[in-house]
Every structure is written in C-alpha cells, then in structure tokens.
Design a protein around this motif. Structure first.
Motif, short mmCIF file in Angstrom:
data_model
loop_
_atom_site.label_atom_id
_atom_site.label_comp_id
_atom_site.label_asym_id
_atom_site.label_seq_id
_atom_site.Cartn_x
_atom_site.Cartn_y
_atom_site.Cartn_z
N LEU A 1 33.08 75.25 43.75
CA LEU A 1 32.54 74.72 42.51
C LEU A 1 31.51 73.62 42.78
CD1 LEU A 1 32.67 74.76 39.42
CD2 LEU A 1 34.47 73.00 39.55
N GLY A 2 31.78 72.79 43.81
CA GLY A 2 30.82 71.75 44.18
C GLY A 2 29.48 72.35 44.59
N ILE A 3 29.55 73.40 45.40
CA ILE A 3 28.32 74.08 45.83
C ILE A 3 27.62 74.70 44.63
CG2 ILE A 3 27.44 76.01 47.19
CD1 ILE A 3 29.79 75.51 49.14
N TRP A 4 28.39 75.33 43.76
CA TRP A 4 27.82 75.98 42.57
C TRP A 4 27.11 74.97 41.69
CZ3 TRP A 4 28.16 75.53 37.34
CH2 TRP A 4 27.67 76.60 36.57
N LYS A 5 27.74 73.81 41.49
CA LYS A 5 27.14 72.78 40.65
C LYS A 5 25.83 72.26 41.24
CE LYS A 5 31.30 71.01 38.37
NZ LYS A 5 32.22 69.83 38.23
N ALA A 6 25.79 72.12 42.59
CA ALA A 6 24.58 71.63 43.24
C ALA A 6 23.44 72.62 43.06
CB ALA A 6 24.85 71.37 44.71
N VAL A 7 23.73 73.91 43.28
CA VAL A 7 22.70 74.95 43.12
C VAL A 7 22.26 75.01 41.66
CG1 VAL A 7 22.23 77.43 43.26
CG2 VAL A 7 23.53 76.29 45.08
N ASN A 8 23.23 74.91 40.74
CA ASN A 8 22.92 74.96 39.32
C ASN A 8 22.00 73.81 38.91
OD1 ASN A 8 23.70 76.35 36.69
ND2 ASN A 8 24.13 74.21 36.19
N ILE B 1 12.85 82.28 37.21
CA ILE B 1 13.87 81.24 37.34
C ILE B 1 14.96 81.39 36.30
CG2 ILE B 1 12.69 79.56 35.86
CD1 ILE B 1 14.68 78.87 39.10
N SER B 2 14.60 81.87 35.10
CA SER B 2 15.61 82.11 34.06
C SER B 2 16.59 83.19 34.50
CB SER B 2 14.93 82.52 32.75
OG SER B 2 14.13 81.48 32.24
N GLN B 3 16.07 84.24 35.14
CA GLN B 3 16.93 85.31 35.64
C GLN B 3 17.85 84.79 36.74
OE1 GLN B 3 17.42 88.23 34.35
NE2 GLN B 3 18.87 88.91 35.93
N GLU B 4 17.27 83.97 37.64
CA GLU B 4 18.08 83.39 38.71
C GLU B 4 19.19 82.52 38.14
OE1 GLU B 4 15.79 81.35 41.63
OE2 GLU B 4 14.33 82.97 41.84
N LEU B 5 18.84 81.73 37.12
CA LEU B 5 19.83 80.85 36.51
C LEU B 5 20.93 81.65 35.81
CD1 LEU B 5 20.45 77.87 36.15
CD2 LEU B 5 19.13 77.90 34.03
N LYS B 6 20.56 82.76 35.18
CA LYS B 6 21.55 83.61 34.52
C LYS B 6 22.52 84.22 35.53
CE LYS B 6 21.99 87.81 31.73
NZ LYS B 6 21.29 88.94 31.09
N VAL B 7 21.95 84.74 36.62
CA VAL B 7 22.80 85.33 37.66
C VAL B 7 23.73 84.27 38.24
CG1 VAL B 7 22.80 86.37 39.95
CG2 VAL B 7 21.16 87.15 38.23
N HIS B 8 23.17 83.07 38.46
CA HIS B 8 23.98 81.99 39.03
C HIS B 8 25.09 81.58 38.08
CE1 HIS B 8 25.05 78.56 41.44
NE2 HIS B 8 24.89 77.76 40.38
N THR B 9 24.79 81.51 36.79
CA THR B 9 25.81 81.13 35.79
C THR B 9 26.97 82.13 35.80
OG1 THR B 9 24.13 80.11 34.37
CG2 THR B 9 26.23 80.72 33.34
#
Length: 485
Positions: A112-119, A139-147
């Motif tokens: 979760l820490g890693i995820w938050k940093a990337v987010n 970047i919107s697509q990348e953010l959606k995939v990351h979410t």
C-alpha cells in the motif's frame, strides 16, 4: 421448564466409531454428563463441516449442515473441560489463520505504501499536464489502471466467536460463503452480548438464506451471501430462566428455539469417583485428526476463494425412509399426538435430523450418498433431543406455579425467619411482607410446604392463623441468604 427428573441415557452408541469412542472416553475421563459431551461433540462436528458441505433434502431443498444447541447444566458440571477438549483443533486453526493474517497485513502495508507513492506521482504528473494544457489521455489511463491495482486489505478469518453485536456479525460474514460459530461454555456471555437476541438474523442463517444485507450509518451496505453459523450455548438453568422470562415468548414465537437441539442432562456431581492413574486420550486424538483434516480442507477453500460446497444426497432407501418419517411426524401433530404441544420444534425435526445424518456421514468418511443406516442413527439421536425439548419447553412439563411460589416462600422463611431466630410467624405478616401474593397463591404455596412437612398451620386464640416452621427440616438446610424477588 423441568430438569429435576433424570432423562434417559444419551444414545452415544448411535454415533459412528470415532465419534462414539471419543464421547465415551471424554465421559469416562471427565465424568461430565453424557448428553453434555455428546451435544457438544455434535456441534463441534457442525463447525468444521458446515463450510464444506450442504445437504439436499428429498423434497429438493438445499439445507446447511449447521446446528444450534442449548445445553442446560449447572456450575461444576465440567462444561469448560468438555468445551476445551473438543474445540482444541478449532482454536489451533484460528491461531494459524491469525498468523497468516498478520503476515499478509505486513505485506499489504508495504504494498500500500508503494501504491500510494506511485499514485501521488501520477497525480502530480496529471496536474502538471493540466496546467500546461497538454493532452492527459495517456496519464489518465495509467492512473485508472493504477487505481484498479490498489492492494486489498486482508481479512482475519476465524471461526470461534462469543460476545459480538449484530453489526459485527454481519461484518464478519460479509462476502460469500463465510462460516463461523458462537460457542460458549458460559452461555451468559452469548445472552448478555446479545447473540441470542438476533432472532431474525439467526433464523435466516439457520434456514440457509442466500442473501442478507445491512445498511450501515456510513452509507455502506454490507452484503452477506450463503452464510453458515453454528451455535453452542452451555448455560445454567437460572440464567436461561431469566432469558426466558425476558425474551422467551419472542424467541419461541419467532421459531428460534425450534431450531435448537436441547440437552438437559442429569447432574453427575456426587458420583464422579476416580481410581487414579494417567488418563488415556487415544480416541480423542483420532477425533482431532479428523477435525484437523476437515479444517485443513476448509483452509484451502479460504485460500483459493472457493465458495461452492459439496451437496450431500440420500440414497433411494434413505429417501423412502425419510418420507415415511415425515408422515409419522405429521400424524403425531394431531391434537391427541405427542408432538401437538411442540409443533414449532416438530416442524424442524426432520430437517435437523437430516443435518445430523449429514454430519455423521461426512465425519465418518462415508462415500456416496447418505445411507438409511446413518439416517436411522440420526433419528435415534434426535429422538433423545426431542424428549429434552419437551422437558424444557412443553407446557406438559412446565413447573406448576404453586411449586415455584413454594420455593420462594421457603427461601423467605429461611432468610427472614429461621436465620433471625423466628420459628412462628403470623400468616397475614407472610402475606404482607413475603414474596407470594395474592392470598390464593400464598395458600397454594403453603399447602405444598405443608404436604412436604416443612411448615404447619395453627390457629390462635382470636382465630388468627400462624405458620410454624419445622425445626428439624430448617435446621438441616444450608441455603444461601439472598434477597427474595
């Protein structure tokens, strides 16, 4: 409720070999009442099997293999010893799942820490592109995939519970196919904690409801699908009586008690002599081996997120016997039948019997469909519990009011008279200051005590009536001094 007259011996021999020998061994080593041990053994089997198997009744209904049990036993009957012996493997399973949860939680926090940093980085990049007027599609697509890849917090899946609220129960059962149990050798915990007051929820879980939902105050809805739960409540008679006085009518009318297998065994205190020597637990060890096998299989279901349970069915011969039993029960429901006063329990009797048959079938490692022999074994076991239910809940066995009043009156005479050095008291003073009113109830209670030669009545010079305590009887008593109410 009556528990004074001793019930018949529990049909322990109707269990298959491993369970039968285990029950006999625990009874022999602990000297606990036979029905206390056998009923707890049944519900323990229910706990480890209900998450893996269901049963199809001959009428087509899919029923859980869950049991609700109520064992009435006083302090000193070794309820805790029995419960601890039979729940060993379940407690070990819960502890192992706790360790798995803790390890998974550490991994989750790291991810979760890693995820938050990337987010945060992607969000900053998105804001920069917006400020610069640059395209944001990529970047919107990348953010959606990351979410969508956000780590899911692990759940601590344990089996044993005691003091929980209805909301907590729904949270624990949230999802599909969860399996838990409420087991307590001190039933007051389940009563005071409110578990037994969850009448509608518990009824639906016992019935095998496919969906339960709870809308929380934070606008989040909890959905529970295909839950399973076992209840084992060992309780003292006076604690149970308080529950019945307060909620008994609601629990009976709602059909909750009809779903319980009841045990009210005779006390073994005063007969538990020992010869010394080391106790053998060979049979219990074999029982625990089978428990462990089933729990390990359940653990694999959890880890693989398997929601489907194996459905048991009856053999053709057992199916024929099942319908014959159904017709027999129906005849016994007539006004002159022996089940006419407990129709609520009788309506669930064959389904509960089927569940017991399913438990015996699985625990004894039988293959194929449930045999008529196993069904008949379950019938004999439930026959004992039918008698116990009548003894506790049937009006036929209800303690007459005058006997209840006589007990209160005797306690009053002991506390307020005998212990104060008073052996003679004016009847009108008993009516005015005693625990029993009106006068007709007092007369009936005193007649009971007179019949037992505990008191006598004589008339004074002015035709007033006096109560005289029997010196020999009250001298022999060692009752606790308590308030009468």
């Amino acid at each position: 409720m009556i528990i004074d007259n001793p019930p018949p011996l529990y049909p322990v021999d109707r269990f298959h070999l491993v369970a039968q020998n285990t029950a006999a061994e625990i009874i022999g080593n602990t000297k606990a009442p036979d029905a206390l041990v056998a009923t707890e053994l049944l519900t323990t089997m229910s706990v480890v099997i209900q998450g893996l198997f269901d049963i199809r009744l001959p009428i087509g209904k899919i029923s859980p293999l869950s049991l609700y049990s109520l064992s009435i036993a006083e302090s000193g009957e070794r309820k805790t010893a029995v419960a601890n012996l039979l729940s060993t493997e379940i407690r070990k399973f819960d502890e192992a799942r706790r360790k798995i949860f803790e390890a998974a939680l550490v991994e989750y926090e790291a991810q979760l820490g890693i995820w938050k940093a990337v987010n945060a980085g992607l969000s900053r990049k998105l804001k920069q592109l917006v400020r610069d007027g640059e395209p944001i599609d990529q970047i919107s697509q990348e953010l959606k995939v990351h979410t969508e890849s956000k780590p899911i917090k692990p759940r601590y899946r344990r089996i044993l519970f005691q003091d929980v609220t209805e909301r907590a129960v729904m949270n624990v059962l949230e999802g599909d196919g969860e399996s838990i149990s409420f087991m307590s050798d001190e039933g007051a915990l389940l009563i005071k904690g409110g578990v037994l007051a969850m009448t509608a929820t518990l009824n639906k879980i016992w019935d095998g409801v496919s969906l339960l939902s709870l809308d929380r105050s934070d606008d989040v809805s909890v959905a529970v699908r295909n839950p399973r739960a076992t209840i084992s409540c060992m309780v003292q008679a006076k604690v149970l009586q308080k529950l019945l006085d307060k909620h008994g009518e609601v629990m009976r009318n709602s059909g909750q008690w009809a779903r319980y297998i009841v045990a009210c065994p005779a006390s073994t205190q005063g007969t538990r002599f020992t010869l010394g020597g080391e106790q053998s637990w060979d049979c219990l060890n074999k029982f625990n081996d089978r428990m462990r096998e089933l729990l390990e299989e359940f653990g694999r279901h959890i880890d693989s997120d398997t929601k489907q349970r194996t459905i048991l069915e009856f053999s053709d011969e057992a199916t024929y016997k099942w319908f014959d039993l159904s017709n027999q029960i129906e005849m016994r429901l007539s006004p002159s039948g022996d089940l006419s006063d407990i129709k609520d329990f009788a309506s669930k009797l064959l389904e509960t019997t089927s569940r017991v048959a399913g438990l015996l079938h699985v625990f004894s490692k039988q293959e194929g469909r449930i045999s008529v022999d196993t069904l008949v074994r379950a019938v004999d076991i439930m026959g004992w519990h039918l008698d116990a239910f009548k003894r506790v809940f049937s009006l036929e066995y209800a303690t007459p009011q005058e006997h209840i009043d006589a007990e209160k009156l005797e306690q009053f005479f002991y506390n307020q008279c005998w212990c104060m050095g008073i052996a003679i008291i004016l009847r009108n003073d008993v009516l005015r200051n005693g625990p029993v009113r009106p006068a007709w109830r007092l007369n009936a209670a005193m007649n009971c005590l007179i019949a037992e030669r505990r008191i006598s009545i004589f008339m004074g010079n002015k035709k007033e009536h006096y109560v005289m305590l029997n010196d020999a009887y009250f001298h022999s008593l060692h009752l606790p001094i308590r308030q009468i109410g």
